[in-house]
Design a protein around this motif. Sequence first.
Motif, mmCIF file in Angstrom:
data_model
loop_
_atom_site.group_PDB
_atom_site.id
_atom_site.type_symbol
_atom_site.label_atom_id
_atom_site.label_comp_id
_atom_site.label_asym_id
_atom_site.label_seq_id
_atom_site.Cartn_x
_atom_site.Cartn_y
_atom_site.Cartn_z
ATOM 1 N N SER A 202 27.418 5.586 86.121
ATOM 2 C CA SER A 202 28.797 5.699 86.804
ATOM 3 C C SER A 202 28.525 6.043 88.324
ATOM 4 N N ARG B 209 31.005 0.571 85.979
ATOM 5 C CA ARG B 209 31.852 -0.240 85.331
ATOM 6 C C ARG B 209 32.858 -0.912 86.090
ATOM 7 N N ASP C 21 30.488 -0.249 81.390
ATOM 8 C CA ASP C 21 30.998 1.095 80.913
ATOM 9 C C ASP C 21 29.536 2.018 80.372
ATOM 10 N N THR D 174 28.824 2.475 76.540
ATOM 11 C CA THR D 174 28.646 1.671 75.608
ATOM 12 C C THR D 174 27.209 0.938 75.949
ATOM 13 N N HIS E 239 28.764 12.065 78.907
ATOM 14 C CA HIS E 239 27.948 11.080 79.640
ATOM 15 C C HIS E 239 26.636 11.451 79.944
#
Length: 317
Positions: free
Chosen positions: A113, A135, A156, A159, A183
């Motif tokens: 992220s 993402r 993401d 995933t 996360h």
Amino acid sequence: MRIPTDVLAVLSDRTKTDGHRMVLVGPRLPPALYQRVNEVLEAVGGRWTKTEGAHLFPVHAAEALAPVFTTGEVVTLGEKRTLAQYFPTSDPVVGRLVALADLEPGMTVLEPSAGSGAIATAAAARGALVDCIERDPGYATVLSDSHVARRVQVADFLTIPAEPRFDRVLMNPPFTRGTDMAHVTHALRFLKPNGLLVSVMSWTVTEQTGSTAAFRKLVEQRGGLVEALPARAFSQSGTTVDTVLVTIPATRPADAQPTIWPVRDLPTQDVEELGNPADIAAEIVADLRKAVAAFEEVAAALTKPTPTTVPGDIEVS
């Protein structure tokens, strides 16, 4: 934002995609119109590349543009800061996070992220080999343009199947509804056995609640460290959420100390000095007498007959 009709017409009628490439066909657009078209393309990850003579995307161009045609809307890079919980990591926080990571040149680092890559940039500056996962195609392109990461993956993070191949994971995940715990828990699976994770997290993880119990236990079992960041550490990024830095080893060190969870500093209040007990008792008795007298007055008023009047203003009782 809602895409203007003329911009949407250009994207619909005058674009040609081929894999990661997209070109504008037909007559040259007026500069003002091209600028607005380019803003939409950048928002979904497209960047004009002169050598290619095309806009290049981190994913297939047709895939990136599909939501634009479906909704007629796009979230610009500026709007994403608020709508996608994107709060850039400030320089002081990045500096402390990297210091806790004890980076060495040649270490492999993952930033999940990653946003626009403030942490990745600092890690690369210390000689680390950085991979990023983001993402949002727009931010992924910003990362690619910066050339701080050896690899940028558009996905993401939650995933992505875990591969334990990184020396360090450095991160500032989204916070809403405990997402940061999910996360960080997933990110630990990407560490080598001697690896280390350092993450910005919401202050919520320091509180003993049902939703934080499993995560707190994980941190304590690994011999993790938790350090409070200064209040309003992310105020320049648009949020006043209190935060901490959490350091978690992949394997509990032999010399690990018990995890100490920080607590909020509450302002101290001066305790009023108690008076003489006899004086306090006398004051209470006096107050009670006043209250009884007031009640008696109300009772007397309620039992007194109420005068009435009849036509001619003759008072009778």
